[in-house]
Design a protein around this motif. Structure first.
Motif, mmCIF file in Angstrom:
data_model
loop_
_atom_site.group_PDB
_atom_site.id
_atom_site.type_symbol
_atom_site.label_atom_id
_atom_site.label_comp_id
_atom_site.label_asym_id
_atom_site.label_seq_id
_atom_site.Cartn_x
_atom_site.Cartn_y
_atom_site.Cartn_z
ATOM 1 N N ALA A 319 -12.815 -26.611 -12.193
ATOM 2 C CA ALA A 319 -13.848 -26.099 -13.098
ATOM 3 C C ALA A 319 -13.325 -24.980 -13.989
ATOM 4 O O ALA A 319 -13.690 -24.891 -15.167
ATOM 5 N N GLY A 320 -12.469 -24.102 -13.471
ATOM 6 C CA GLY A 320 -11.946 -23.006 -14.273
ATOM 7 C C GLY A 320 -11.108 -23.500 -15.426
ATOM 8 O O GLY A 320 -11.278 -23.068 -16.577
ATOM 9 N N THR A 321 -10.194 -24.415 -15.143
ATOM 10 C CA THR A 321 -9.365 -24.976 -16.208
ATOM 11 C C THR A 321 -10.213 -25.771 -17.186
ATOM 12 O O THR A 321 -9.992 -25.732 -18.399
ATOM 13 N N MET A 322 -11.222 -26.470 -16.678
ATOM 14 C CA MET A 322 -12.082 -27.259 -17.561
ATOM 15 C C MET A 322 -12.830 -26.359 -18.545
ATOM 16 O O MET A 322 -13.003 -26.709 -19.720
ATOM 17 N N LEU A 323 -13.260 -25.185 -18.088
ATOM 18 C CA LEU A 323 -13.894 -24.240 -19.000
ATOM 19 C C LEU A 323 -12.930 -23.861 -20.127
ATOM 20 O O LEU A 323 -13.307 -23.852 -21.303
ATOM 21 N N HIS A 324 -11.696 -23.574 -19.776
ATOM 22 C CA HIS A 324 -10.722 -23.191 -20.802
ATOM 23 C C HIS A 324 -10.390 -24.354 -21.730
ATOM 24 O O HIS A 324 -10.114 -24.147 -22.917
ATOM 25 N N GLU A 325 -10.418 -25.576 -21.214
ATOM 26 C CA GLU A 325 -10.208 -26.739 -22.075
ATOM 27 C C GLU A 325 -11.362 -26.886 -23.060
ATOM 28 O O GLU A 325 -11.153 -27.229 -24.236
ATOM 29 N N MET A 326 -12.571 -26.627 -22.599
ATOM 30 C CA MET A 326 -13.722 -26.675 -23.495
ATOM 31 C C MET A 326 -13.631 -25.580 -24.560
ATOM 32 O O MET A 326 -13.967 -25.804 -25.730
ATOM 33 N N LEU A 327 -13.158 -24.409 -24.179
ATOM 34 C CA LEU A 327 -12.988 -23.326 -25.146
ATOM 35 C C LEU A 327 -11.950 -23.706 -26.202
ATOM 36 O O LEU A 327 -12.126 -23.443 -27.397
ATOM 37 N N LYS A 328 -10.868 -24.335 -25.763
ATOM 38 C CA LYS A 328 -9.821 -24.757 -26.692
ATOM 39 C C LYS A 328 -10.342 -25.810 -27.672
ATOM 40 O O LYS A 328 -10.108 -25.731 -28.882
ATOM 41 N N PHE A 329 -11.067 -26.792 -27.139
ATOM 42 C CA PHE A 329 -11.624 -27.833 -27.994
ATOM 43 C C PHE A 329 -12.655 -27.241 -28.949
ATOM 44 O O PHE A 329 -12.686 -27.575 -30.138
ATOM 45 N N ASP A 330 -13.488 -26.348 -28.441
ATOM 46 C CA ASP A 330 -14.532 -25.764 -29.277
ATOM 47 C C ASP A 330 -13.943 -24.931 -30.414
ATOM 48 O O ASP A 330 -14.537 -24.856 -31.496
#
Length: 542
Positions: A319-330
């Motif tokens: 979940a932590g890495t997924m949050l950062h992936e969403m931030l990168k995509f956003d």
């Protein structure tokens, strides 16, 4: 595109929730010079968050609005801007013969507008090649581009510029992409573009080290000595292997390969994005360069941009890495929004191929909250004490503060002392949520692979990490340890995971562009229809 205001219908991503609640909303423009002529759309930008279901979007919005560490500082996310000023729909994505899609099939349906088969790229259900929206744009004299933070030859980009019976044929997919002469290609995956002989570390290897400036690991996965980089240069492509190379190319054809396999994960990017010595570009930087070059074509362009590592984090139940992936995509989404809103000739479609992991926040009987005083009259004779733990906002901050992805934590474990104590120490040093040595032992436990298939790429091993429930849904061998780590931390995170693979959850479709065009995407649909609409848009037929 002029900024737009909402009227009548409230339309937004429900902040703080993990599911989208609005489908098929409309808007009008307050000050619009945009013609509703079908010929208005000249450019189509398709942004695909691989593995980005409504749950992942909810994670991003929860963090943006409720976390004390939020980088948005009361500003909207790029996704929220797109939704609030565009239209929103939902789309199913299953293959022609199955309930659940893989990335190759789903992306092929987006690319071709035709039903496709699992794990195939650019094909119909009979195995025939189908013209993709990228190829259609090329045929019309438009510029074309592919951007991804995974590998250029990975399933999603492959579906737009290759035609192969299986997504794993990445050597051939690279050749297809080059034959298609996609104008701008930016991603990782150098290993499929360089000759096998570099593995001998002779002259060919030294030549590539010099050409790349040492920025990328030099090792080939080809079975031949084709040097696709040399072929690309002969075709007029500029090559880029780092940020400096990328910054120096202002026009023409561009092939950028910035990693041996996938590019930086979201945590690595967050930690280094403000470092002036960073050599690898981020998704937003690649997006910016692609738009700068492609928009020089007077006939217009088609560009596909993938945030592909959202999916990888979902597969790892991280979940932590997924949050950062969403931030990168956003970050990339926000850049495209700001670019497109100033124009009247561009349709932006933001969607996902599927959802990965069955992710969600959930309430629990563990870690019950303490009773507290509430000043309202209704609580004059009572304290506020919910029966269950509904998840405190500081969980969002702790997820953001994760220092390494599960994959990198386990890689460190594999290269060091292989004890449960060592694993627990690594996890607890890199996560705000701790595991015990007993939990580490459970993560490291193994069992016979009940689903063993001799010669199978993933199931050949007779021994697998031990999964106590839903074990058939965890398929990727030793990578399952990442999922077991996610399970070990889940109680502290108020997070549940349903699978280590994909789900059939419908995904969002955000359309932003001229009203008459974007309004056609505000419905419950299927990726096949989205693909058809994208092709009509690039052809000026809607």
């Amino acid at each position: 595109m002029q900024e737009k205001s909402l009227v009548k219908h409230v339309k937004a991503l429900s902040l703080g929730l993990s599911m989208l609640t609005v489908v098929g909303c409309s808007h009008t423009q307050t000050e619009s010079a945009v013609s509703e002529s079908p010929s208005q759309v000249k450019n189509v930008i398709m942004m695909i968050g691989d593995g980005m279901g409504p749950q992942q979007m909810g994670l991003l919005e929860n963090y943006a609005v409720n976390a004390s560490t939020s980088i948005y500082k009361d500003q909207q996310t790029g996704l929220a801007k797109m939704i609030n000023n565009g239209t929103l729909g939902l789309s199913s994505h299953n293959p022609a013969d199955s309930i659940v899609a893989d990335s190759a099939c789903s992306a092929s349906q987006l690319a071709t507008g035709e039903p496709s088969l699992s794990e195939a790229v650019g094909l119909d259900i009979n195995g025939n090649s189908v013209e993709t929206v990228l190829e259609l744009a090329k045929a019309q004299g438009k510029a074309t581009g592919l951007v991804s933070d995974t590998r250029l030859t990975h399933a999603t980009p492959a579906a737009f510029a290759a035609h192969r019976y299986h997504r794993s044929l990445e050597n051939q997919i690279a050749e297809d992409m080059l034959a298609n002469q996609v104008d701008v290609m930016l991603s990782g995956g150098l290993r499929y573009w360089i000759p096998q002989e570099v593995n001998e570390k002779g002259e060919a290897y030294q030549a590539l080290v010099e050409k790349t400036g040492g920025a990328v690991k030099i090792k080939s996965k080809r079975k031949d000595n084709k040097n696709l980089l040399n072929e690309a240069e002969k075709m007029g492509y500029s090559l880029a292997f780092n940020r400096d190379d990328l910054s120096q190319v202002d026009n023409g054809k561009l092939l950028g390969l910035f990693a041996y396999s996938g590019m930086q994960d979201g945590i690595e990017y967050t930690q280094t994005k403000n470092d002036p010595n960073r050599t690898m570009p981020g998704l937003r930087e690649m997006t910016e360069k692609a738009l700068d070059i492609l928009s020089q074509d007077e006939d217009g362009f088609f560009l596909m941009i993938e945030g592909g590592r959202i999916d990888w984090a979902g597969h790892d139940n991280d979940a932590g890495t997924m949050l950062h992936e969403m931030l990168k995509f956003d970050e990339a989404v926000n850049y495209v929004y700001e670019w497109a809103r100033k124009r009247n000739d561009t349709l932006v479609l933001v969607t996902a191929d599927h959802e990965t992991g069955g992710f969600g926040f959930s309430y629990t009987r563990a870690n019950l909250p303490e009773a507290k005083e509430v000043t309202g009259k209704a609580f004059a004779n009572a304290q506020y004490k919910p029966n269950f733990n509904f998840g405190s906002f500081d969980i969002l901050d702790k997820l953001y503060m994760q220092k390494k992805s599960f994959a990198n934590i386990l890689a460190d474990y594999d290269s060091g002392e292989k004890t449960a104590e060592a694993l627990a120490k690594l996890v607890n040093e890199n996560s705000e949520f701790d595991i015990t040595v007993d939990q580490a032992n459970e993560i490291l436990a193994r069992e016979n692979n009940d689903y063993h298939v001799k010669g199978h790429k993933y199931l050949d091993s007779k021994s697998f990490p031990k999964v106590n429930d839903f074990k058939s849904f965890y398929v990727y061998g030793d990578e399952i340890r990442n999922d077991l780590l996610g399970r070990a931390l889940s109680e502290q995170q108020n997070v549940v995971w349903g699978t280590g693979t994909h789900t059939s959850t419908p995904v969002a479709v955000i359309a932003f562009g001229p009203d008459a065009v974007e309004s056609k995407f505000s419905s419950m649909t299927h990726h096949i229809e989205l693909g058809k609409m994208a092709k009509k848009a690039i052809a000026g037929e809607i």
